[in-house]
Design an enzyme around this catalytic site. Structure first.
Site, PDB file in Angstrom:
ATOM      1  N   THR A 324       1.009  -1.284   0.105  1.00 41.77           N
ATOM      2  CA  THR A 324       0.386   0.321  -0.127  1.00 41.77           C
ATOM      3  C   THR A 324       0.704   1.293  -0.222  1.00 41.77           C
ATOM      4  OG1 THR A 324       0.044   0.249   2.483  1.00 41.77           O
ATOM      5  CG2 THR A 324      -2.084  -1.150   1.556  1.00 41.77           C
ATOM      6  N   ASP A 325       0.434   2.341  -0.624  1.00 40.78           N
ATOM      7  CA  ASP A 325       0.915   3.498   0.112  1.00 40.78           C
ATOM      8  C   ASP A 325       0.027   3.900   1.639  1.00 40.78           C
ATOM      9  OD1 ASP A 325       1.899   5.671  -0.373  1.00 40.78           O
ATOM     10  OD2 ASP A 325       1.046   6.782  -1.968  1.00 40.78           O
ATOM     11  N   TRP A 326       1.368   5.214   1.855  1.00 43.15           N
ATOM     12  CA  TRP A 326       1.070   5.623   3.100  1.00 43.15           C
ATOM     13  C   TRP A 326      -0.431   5.765   3.961  1.00 43.15           C
ATOM     14  CZ3 TRP A 326       4.901   7.116   5.624  1.00 43.15           C
ATOM     15  CH2 TRP A 326       5.470   7.491   7.273  1.00 43.15           C
TER      16      TRP A 326
END
Length: 800
Positions: A324-326
């Protein structure tokens, strides 16, 4: 793509066949390595559920950092050793001992550190995690234009400039040096390349991409991937790192042009354009992918099973890892409201195909995922698949071989007992050889947009007045992801290091202090300079002194554009260049002296109001720490311009367009009573750029074969200057069952031409590359007439 025949006059590839129906003989993106797979299965078979979900959790370095105020008074030696490495013993025990966390990311204390400190931190993290789990954690860092979170590393032009070079060897070499300098820090995994096709000039991450074109992003990103990883994705060497492609998918197509806002792309267009660069990089061996933070037509990308599993993993037969991203699993429920709580969001994301969650602060991901498994909401088979992918990545980068990371900074011992340290192994780190390469790369990444009356190159002995907020400032030269997230300390760090030259300093070096005078006239607000956003300018013209300097000059060079930014802090509502800068250029023009504009910006800010006032215009994009020297070489004529625009430069705020638009977006007035007007006027088109040479194209030919179309053209340098010439082949489908794009870039190369030299350039374009995706989600190549164009030459050809 292979296009097969049918009983009709059409050729089809079913999207479902292309993506999902794999035969035993179909090649995998990454060849299967039986030794790697055996290791994966041996480790997986011994893991508890807690250890498995721990591997799927990635935390930022912040929670691991040592807090001196909480240090024990007894001077515990182990604690002191960890303190020297900036890490907390209690945090290490909690995150690795209890939760078995599998990955850590980001830069300690949010600012660049030396390779020595990096290696100390990562060596400690690996040792403790290996002790608790048997498998070292994998450290990930954003390295988007070099090892940009490392003090003293070589920083290169950002990707948008690399795209402007139209030279695939540049991103490949940048990848090689970035990998080398990252590995000197023991960093094995980098979040690069970015291949978000930037379709809105407002988007604050335009500069992190290779531009608006599908092919340029695909070819440049593939080259960067190979540069980072090397030629064998199953065995990443000690001078290479694992790549992480981002951001899957259509991140640069936000309807609003704002960061992390929704796109509205059909699956037809998604497959035809946005998916292509990712597919190409997966086929080049990319080991991991990061997901788009937003949603498309209401579906969060992190919960999209079709895109994550069916298209990517199954469709491409790709065995890499998806991260995932942040905090984006949190966004599924908190922001997008597609789940009632985090537990439900975790189940959605993992079942869709997410393998690792960049949480990034909390381990409750682990607790909630275990609950989901125990309650039957996430099958154990999905957990095992995710962990296999994570273990496979770690094995491929060599983490399970302690000798790849348990390396001291300084060499020790002598003779056969000598342990070669990182300092000696990577002695070229940040050295002159890499710097010289960075200068030449930056030269190719700049574009000459205007050169009326041959104002450039500058004449020897001319008196030069330099001004503007970007003239003597390393922060906008580098952009975001430079020493810090927003690049806020870049100018300070660069001046501490002391070996780089700003635009102004490089011009002084090249033309002599006696010929150069300077006044910023404008600067980014010094009181707020380090805030995480691009700052408005303050007018600081110093009255008569500036007026006198202008009066003594033969030519005025204004450095204008933007301060550094990335992601949401870079969102803007108006693409027009700031009023203070526009007024500054007008003030310069009123002097009657010739004005040269140097654009130093991450996206194309509107300058139609001042463009007519300039004799010369150069676009530097974000050229990195060696951009000053590169520009001085170009302005002096020592080097020649060879860049071309990787995006369409708009002229008006209400008239944004990409070069591969539809015919109705640019056509001339329609006949009839209503006299509709659909013209869109741009400042400069995609692929535009000048040089100091004159290059002529002739004898364009197209020969249609059984599977390919061969297009050739004669290219001649009719000037007395050597030149690097980008040769761009555009092809238009003149009639189709769905309205075709006006034209598409189908091939490009860059050639060196000596004065007076001519060469024939030949492209082979597969017929399959001329296909499009129809409404039934099938790839189709329809018979009919096409037009090829290179330069101003065109030729038609027919596909039967």
């Amino acid at each position: 793509m292979k296009i097969s025949g049918s009983s009709s006059n059409y050729f089809f590839i079913s999207l479902l066949l292309l993506l999902f129906a794999h035969s035993e003989s179909q090649a995998r993106c990454i060849p299967r390595d039986e030794k790697v797979e055996a290791q994966v299965e041996a480790i997986l078979s011994k893991m508890t559920l807690q250890e498995k979900v721990g591997q799927m959790c990635e935390l930022t370095i912040g929670p691991f950092q040592y807090d001196a105020s909480k240090a024990p008074a007894n001077g515990n030696k182990a604690m002191q050793a960890l303190a020297d490495g900036m890490l907390s013993a209690a945090a290490l025990d909690k995150f690795f001992g209890t939760y078995k966390v599998g990955s850590v990311l980001n830069v300690p204390f949010d600012n660049a550190i030396t390779p020595q400190k990096w290696s100390s931190v990562i060596r400690t993290l690996n040792s403790v995690s290996e002790f608790h789990t048997g498998v070292p954690q994998i450290y990930g860092v954003d390295c988007v234009h070099g090892a940009n979170y490392t003090y003293g590393a070589t920083l290169f032009p950002q990707e948008i400039g690399q795209g402007a070079s139209f030279n695939v060897e540049i991103p490949k070499r940048i990848g090689e040096i970035t990998a080398y300098e990252s590995r000197a820090c023991l960093i094995p995994w980098v979040y690069s390349p970015v291949m978000d096709i930037s379709r809105s000039p407002l988007w604050p991450r335009v500069w992190e991409s290779f531009g608006e074109d599908v092919l340029v992003n695909a070819k440049m990103a593939s080259a960067l991937t190979v540069g980072l990883q090397g030629d064998d994705p199953n065995n990443i060497g000690m001078n290479n790192v694992a790549a992480c492609l981002k951001h899957y998918l259509a991140y640069g197509a936000a309807v609003s042009g704002k960061d992390r806002t929704p796109s509205s792309v059909t699956y037809r267009e998604m497959m035809e354009k946005y998916f292509v660069p990712f597919a190409e990089c997966c086929k080049a061996g990319a080991l991991s992918i990061m997901v788009n933070s937003s949603n498309n037509n209401g579906v969060p990308f992190h919960a999209n099973h079709i895109l994550l599993t069916q298209w990517l993993k199954e469709g491409l037969d790709w065995d890499g890892m998806v991260v995932t991203d942040w905090a984006d699993i949190n966004n599924i429920w908190r922001r997008d409201r597609c789940a009632a709580n985090k537990k439900e969001a975790i189940a959605m994301a993992i079942n869709a195909g997410i393998d690792m969650s960049m949480d990034p602060y909390s381990t409750n991901f682990c607790d909630l995922l275990i609950e989901n498994v125990n309650e039957g909401k996430v099958p154990m088979s999905r957990i095992d698949d995710a962990v296999r992918r994570i273990l496979r990545l770690k094995i491929r980068v060599g983490l399970l071989d302690r000798s790849t990371w348990d390396i001291p900074w300084e060499s020790a011992g002598k003779g056969r007992r000598k342990v070669v340290g990182l300092e000696e192994r990577y002695k070229d780190f940040g050295g002159d050889a890499f710097a010289q390469e960075a200068v030449k790369m930056a030269e190719e990444c700049m574009v000459l947009l205007k050169n009326d009356d041959n104002i450039l190159p500058l004449k020897k002995g001319q008196k030069i007045f330099v001004c503007g907020p970007n003239a003597d400032n390393f922060r906008p030269m580098n952009g975001g992801w430079s020493y810090t997230w927003q690049g806020k300390t870049t100018d300070k760090v660069c001046r501490e290091i002391g070996k780089y030259r700003s635009f102004y300093e490089a011009i002084v070096d090249k033309f002599g202090q006696e010929n150069v005078e300077f006044s910023a006239m404008l600067e980014y607000d010094p009181k707020n300079f380090n805030r995480d956003c691009h700052m408005p300018e303050l007018l600081i013209m110093d009255g008569n002194r500036t007026f006198d300097k202008i009066g003594r000059a033969d030519v005025l060079i204004a450095f204008i554009g933007e301060n550094s930014y990335t992601e949401t802090p870079g969102n803007i509502n108006d693409l027009t260049l700031s009023r203070n800068q526009l007024d500054m250029v007008k003030y310069l023009a009123e002097s009657g002296k010739p004005v040269i504009l140097v654009l130093n910006e991450g996206r194309p800010r509107l300058i139609s109001e001042i463009e007519p006032l300039a004799k010369g215009i150069v676009h530097t994009f974000l050229p990195g720490n060696y951009g000053g020297v590169a520009l001085a070489n170009l302005l002096s004529g020592e080097s020649n311009f060879s860049g071309r625009l990787p995006y369409t430069y708009p002229k008006y705020h209400g008239s944004f367009i990409t070069y591969d638009c539809k015919p109705c977006e640019y056509s001339k007035k329609m006949e009839g009573a209503y006299n509709y007007e659909a013209n869109t006027i741009v400042q400069w088109p995609f692929g535009y750029g000048l040089s100091y040479s004159t290059v002529e194209y002739s004898d364009l030919r197209a020969i249609v074969g059984e599977d390919d179309v061969t297009v050739s053209v004669r290219v001649a340098n009719t000037s007395s200057r050597a030149v690097k010439e980008p040769v761009l082949l555009f092809i238009s489908d003149l009639v189709a069952s769905l309205t075709p794009d006006v034209r598409r870039l189908r091939a490009f190369t860059k050639i060196d031409l000596a004065p007076g030299e001519s060469r024939t350039v030949e492209f082979k374009v597969s017929k399959s590359e001329l296909a499009f995706v129809n409404e039934q989600l099938q790839w189709v190549l329809e018979p009919g007439e096409f037009k090829a164009a290179i330069g101003r030459e065109t030729v038609n050809f027919t596909i039967e």
